[in-house]
Scaffold this motif. Structure first.
Motif, PDB file in Angstrom:
ATOM      1  N   ARG A  39       0.824  -1.204   0.000  1.00  0.00           N
ATOM      2  CA  ARG A  39       0.000   0.000   0.000  1.00  0.00           C
ATOM      3  C   ARG A  39       0.862   1.260   0.000  1.00  0.00           C
ATOM      4  NH1 ARG A  39      -4.772  -0.765   3.877  1.00  0.00           N
ATOM      5  NH2 ARG A  39      -5.270  -2.269   2.287  1.00  0.00           N
ATOM      6  N   ARG A  40       1.954   1.239   0.772  1.00  0.00           N
ATOM      7  CA  ARG A  40       2.864   2.393   0.784  1.00  0.00           C
ATOM      8  C   ARG A  40       3.501   2.601  -0.581  1.00  0.00           C
ATOM      9  NH1 ARG A  40       6.657   3.088   5.967  1.00  0.00           N
ATOM     10  NH2 ARG A  40       7.619   4.488   4.489  1.00  0.00           N
ATOM     11  N   ALA A  41       3.925   1.522  -1.197  1.00  0.00           N
ATOM     12  CA  ALA A  41       4.539   1.619  -2.522  1.00  0.00           C
ATOM     13  C   ALA A  41       3.534   2.136  -3.548  1.00  0.00           C
ATOM     14  CB  ALA A  41       5.086   0.269  -2.943  1.00  0.00           C
ATOM     15  N   VAL A  46       1.443   6.514  -6.969  1.00  0.00           N
ATOM     16  CA  VAL A  46       0.333   7.394  -7.330  1.00  0.00           C
ATOM     17  C   VAL A  46       0.751   8.851  -7.178  1.00  0.00           C
ATOM     18  CG1 VAL A  46      -1.960   8.171  -6.618  1.00  0.00           C
ATOM     19  CG2 VAL A  46      -1.494   5.741  -6.868  1.00  0.00           C
ATOM     20  N   GLY A  47       1.474   9.161  -6.132  1.00  0.00           N
ATOM     21  CA  GLY A  47       1.962  10.527  -5.938  1.00  0.00           C
ATOM     22  C   GLY A  47       2.879  10.967  -7.059  1.00  0.00           C
ATOM     23  N   LYS A  48       3.771  10.081  -7.488  1.00  0.00           N
ATOM     24  CA  LYS A  48       4.669  10.419  -8.594  1.00  0.00           C
ATOM     25  C   LYS A  48       3.899  10.641  -9.892  1.00  0.00           C
ATOM     26  CE  LYS A  48       8.625   7.846  -6.782  1.00  0.00           C
ATOM     27  NZ  LYS A  48       9.503   6.683  -6.991  1.00  0.00           N
ATOM     28  N   VAL A  49       2.922   9.781 -10.143  1.00  0.00           N
ATOM     29  CA  VAL A  49       2.133   9.915 -11.368  1.00  0.00           C
ATOM     30  C   VAL A  49       1.358  11.225 -11.365  1.00  0.00           C
ATOM     31  CG1 VAL A  49       0.176   8.948 -12.651  1.00  0.00           C
ATOM     32  CG2 VAL A  49       1.977   7.446 -11.814  1.00  0.00           C
ATOM     33  N   VAL A  50       0.760  11.563 -10.235  1.00  0.00           N
ATOM     34  CA  VAL A  50       0.009  12.813 -10.134  1.00  0.00           C
ATOM     35  C   VAL A  50       0.949  14.004 -10.281  1.00  0.00           C
ATOM     36  CG1 VAL A  50      -1.314  14.260  -8.543  1.00  0.00           C
ATOM     37  CG2 VAL A  50      -1.906  11.859  -8.823  1.00  0.00           C
ATOM     38  N   ALA A  51       2.145  13.911  -9.685  1.00  0.00           N
ATOM     39  CA  ALA A  51       3.111  15.012  -9.772  1.00  0.00           C
ATOM     40  C   ALA A  51       3.563  15.248 -11.213  1.00  0.00           C
ATOM     41  CB  ALA A  51       4.317  14.714  -8.887  1.00  0.00           C
ATOM     42  N   VAL A  52       3.536  14.228 -12.042  1.00  0.00           N
ATOM     43  CA  VAL A  52       3.909  14.395 -13.450  1.00  0.00           C
ATOM     44  C   VAL A  52       2.681  14.751 -14.294  1.00  0.00           C
ATOM     45  CG1 VAL A  52       4.768  13.163 -15.477  1.00  0.00           C
ATOM     46  CG2 VAL A  52       5.909  12.902 -13.285  1.00  0.00           C
ATOM     47  N   PHE A  53       1.549  14.132 -14.019  1.00  0.00           N
ATOM     48  CA  PHE A  53       0.365  14.286 -14.850  1.00  0.00           C
ATOM     49  C   PHE A  53      -0.255  15.679 -14.761  1.00  0.00           C
ATOM     50  CE2 PHE A  53      -4.275  13.866 -15.450  1.00  0.00           C
ATOM     51  CZ  PHE A  53      -4.271  13.443 -16.770  1.00  0.00           C
ATOM     52  N   VAL A  54      -0.397  16.218 -13.567  1.00  0.00           N
ATOM     53  CA  VAL A  54      -1.080  17.498 -13.403  1.00  0.00           C
ATOM     54  C   VAL A  54      -0.330  18.636 -14.097  1.00  0.00           C
ATOM     55  CG1 VAL A  54      -1.831  19.214 -11.702  1.00  0.00           C
ATOM     56  CG2 VAL A  54      -2.353  16.808 -11.344  1.00  0.00           C
ATOM     57  N   PRO A  55       0.983  18.805 -13.882  1.00  0.00           N
ATOM     58  CA  PRO A  55       1.672  19.874 -14.622  1.00  0.00           C
ATOM     59  C   PRO A  55       1.638  19.664 -16.144  1.00  0.00           C
ATOM     60  CG  PRO A  55       3.026  19.162 -12.801  1.00  0.00           C
ATOM     61  CD  PRO A  55       1.877  18.205 -12.894  1.00  0.00           C
ATOM     62  N   THR A  56       1.749  18.407 -16.575  1.00  0.00           N
ATOM     63  CA  THR A  56       1.674  18.131 -18.013  1.00  0.00           C
ATOM     64  C   THR A  56       0.306  18.516 -18.558  1.00  0.00           C
ATOM     65  OG1 THR A  56       3.209  16.301 -17.718  1.00  0.00           O
ATOM     66  CG2 THR A  56       1.946  16.339 -19.758  1.00  0.00           C
ATOM     67  N   LEU A  57      -0.746  18.220 -17.821  1.00  0.00           N
ATOM     68  CA  LEU A  57      -2.093  18.583 -18.225  1.00  0.00           C
ATOM     69  C   LEU A  57      -2.251  20.097 -18.300  1.00  0.00           C
ATOM     70  CD1 LEU A  57      -4.946  17.496 -18.873  1.00  0.00           C
ATOM     71  CD2 LEU A  57      -5.448  17.703 -16.435  1.00  0.00           C
ATOM     72  N   LEU A  58      -1.709  20.806 -17.327  1.00  0.00           N
ATOM     73  CA  LEU A  58      -1.805  22.267 -17.336  1.00  0.00           C
ATOM     74  C   LEU A  58      -1.028  22.868 -18.508  1.00  0.00           C
ATOM     75  CD1 LEU A  58      -1.514  23.033 -13.519  1.00  0.00           C
ATOM     76  CD2 LEU A  58      -3.550  23.138 -14.956  1.00  0.00           C
ATOM     77  N   ILE A  59       0.146  22.326 -18.808  1.00  0.00           N
ATOM     78  CA  ILE A  59       0.925  22.811 -19.954  1.00  0.00           C
ATOM     79  C   ILE A  59       0.168  22.561 -21.252  1.00  0.00           C
ATOM     80  CG2 ILE A  59       3.023  22.384 -21.300  1.00  0.00           C
ATOM     81  CD1 ILE A  59       4.438  21.894 -18.583  1.00  0.00           C
TER      82      ILE A  59
END
Length: 74
Positions: A39-41, A46-59
């Protein structure tokens, strides 16, 4: 009736059926293992994916509106 679609569809059903069976079996076996570390992994991933996905989506959104404005669409 043409035999090619029958053979290909049969092959496709066998391949996907085998793949689904193995996927369900693998997930079932993984569920028996320790859940806390898993669960921790998962949360870290998920945190890494969100950290990459959200800025990419905004760009992408910014670029889309910039191109639309340049073309006179907005």
């Amino acid at each position: 009736m043409d035999w090619v679609p029958v053979v290909f569809i049969t092959f496709k059903v066998l391949v996907f059926g085998t793949g689904m069976f193995l996927a369900v079996k693998w997930h079932y076996d993984q569920g028996k293992k320790g859940r806390h570390a898993e669960r921790r992994a998962m949360m870290r991933t998920v945190g890494k994916v969100v950290a990459v996905f959200v800025p990419t989506l905004l760009i992408l959104l910014f670029v889309t509106f910039a191109v639309g404005k340049k073309l006179g669409l907005t």
